[in-house]
Design a protein around this motif. Structure first.
Motif, short mmCIF file in Angstrom:
data_model
loop_
_atom_site.label_atom_id
_atom_site.label_comp_id
_atom_site.label_asym_id
_atom_site.label_seq_id
_atom_site.Cartn_x
_atom_site.Cartn_y
_atom_site.Cartn_z
N PHE A 37 0.75 -1.20 0.05
CA PHE A 37 -0.01 0.01 -0.05
C PHE A 37 0.96 1.25 -0.07
N THR A 38 0.25 2.50 -0.41
CA THR A 38 1.08 3.71 -0.47
C THR A 38 0.85 4.47 1.02
N GLY A 39 1.89 4.94 1.58
CA GLY A 39 1.80 5.80 2.62
C GLY A 39 3.14 6.57 3.01
N GLU A 40 2.89 7.47 3.90
CA GLU A 40 4.13 8.29 4.33
C GLU A 40 4.65 7.91 5.81
N LEU A 41 5.86 7.70 5.80
CA LEU A 41 6.44 7.49 7.12
C LEU A 41 6.51 8.69 7.97
N ILE A 42 5.81 8.68 9.15
CA ILE A 42 5.47 9.84 9.98
C ILE A 42 6.39 9.70 10.95
N GLU A 43 6.65 8.65 11.49
CA GLU A 43 7.19 8.56 13.07
C GLU A 43 7.99 7.14 12.92
N GLY A 44 9.14 7.10 13.61
CA GLY A 44 9.84 5.63 13.80
C GLY A 44 11.06 5.76 13.22
N VAL A 45 11.56 4.29 13.16
CA VAL A 45 13.02 4.15 12.62
C VAL A 45 13.24 4.51 11.25
N GLU A 46 14.06 5.37 11.20
CA GLU A 46 14.58 5.78 9.49
C GLU A 46 15.85 4.86 9.13
N ASP A 47 15.91 4.33 7.86
CA ASP A 47 17.20 3.63 7.56
C ASP A 47 17.09 3.64 5.75
N ASP A 48 17.92 2.88 5.26
CA ASP A 48 18.09 2.90 3.93
C ASP A 48 16.76 2.70 3.20
N TYR A 49 15.67 2.07 3.75
CA TYR A 49 14.40 1.68 3.12
C TYR A 49 13.51 2.95 3.24
N ALA A 50 13.31 3.76 4.28
CA ALA A 50 12.45 4.70 4.36
C ALA A 50 12.88 6.02 5.36
N LYS A 51 12.90 7.09 5.08
CA LYS A 51 13.05 8.20 5.71
C LYS A 51 11.68 8.92 6.21
N ILE A 52 11.74 9.79 7.30
CA ILE A 52 10.53 10.30 7.82
C ILE A 52 10.08 11.48 6.69
N GLY A 53 8.71 11.44 6.49
CA GLY A 53 8.40 12.30 5.44
C GLY A 53 8.31 11.67 3.96
N GLU A 54 8.83 10.62 4.05
CA GLU A 54 9.01 9.95 2.68
C GLU A 54 7.65 9.11 2.17
N ILE A 55 7.20 9.43 1.03
CA ILE A 55 5.98 8.61 0.63
C ILE A 55 6.54 7.66 -0.17
N ARG A 56 5.92 6.31 -0.02
CA ARG A 56 6.40 4.95 -0.67
C ARG A 56 5.17 4.36 -1.04
N ASN A 57 5.31 3.71 -2.17
CA ASN A 57 3.94 2.85 -2.60
C ASN A 57 4.14 1.21 -2.38
N ASP A 58 5.20 0.87 -1.38
CA ASP A 58 5.79 -0.34 -1.28
C ASP A 58 5.52 -0.87 0.09
N TRP A 59 4.91 -0.41 1.02
CA TRP A 59 4.73 -0.82 2.36
C TRP A 59 4.15 -2.30 2.52
N GLN A 60 4.64 -2.98 3.01
CA GLN A 60 4.23 -4.56 3.18
C GLN A 60 2.80 -4.42 4.05
N LYS A 61 1.75 -5.04 3.43
CA LYS A 61 0.43 -4.99 4.20
C LYS A 61 0.65 -5.88 5.39
N SER A 62 1.44 -6.97 5.32
CA SER A 62 1.50 -7.95 6.32
C SER A 62 2.26 -7.14 7.51
N ALA A 63 2.86 -6.38 7.44
CA ALA A 63 3.67 -5.60 8.60
C ALA A 63 2.89 -4.67 9.57
N PHE A 64 1.50 -4.50 9.10
CA PHE A 64 0.74 -3.51 9.67
C PHE A 64 -0.71 -4.01 10.12
N PRO A 65 -1.14 -3.82 11.17
CA PRO A 65 -2.57 -4.08 11.32
C PRO A 65 -3.79 -3.85 10.26
#
Length: 78
Positions: A37-65
């Motif tokens: 799904f598509t979403g913006e990282l607004i809080e949490g751990v930043e790493d090579d995958y995602a930074k705060i404020g970055e919108i990605r369209n490849d968040w894994q549904k299985s990692a979230f409720p």
């Protein structure tokens, strides 16, 4: 009167907290696929995958409720 059918809803803007608790993603109502799904990282751990404020369209549904049509604004793991 018909009752509303509860459905999974990735289009309504709401916040999802990952099962690990390491990422908080705000749904942007963008592209949704079977496993992602598509979403913006607004809080949490930043790493090579995602930074705060970055919108990605490849968040894994299985990692979230699942966000349901009747979910609160912030969806946390049970």
């Amino acid at each position: 009167m018909m009752s509303k059918v509860r459905q999974i809803d990735y289009q309504t803007p709401r916040t999802l907290v990952s099962y690990s608790g390491k990422r908080v993603v705000r749904l942007t109502g963008g592209e949704e696929k079977r496993y992602k799904f598509t979403g913006e990282l607004i809080e949490g751990v930043e790493d090579d995958y995602a930074k705060i404020g970055e919108i990605r369209n490849d968040w894994q549904k299985s990692a979230f409720p699942l966000p349901w049509t009747d979910s609160p604004d912030v969806v946390r793991p049970d």
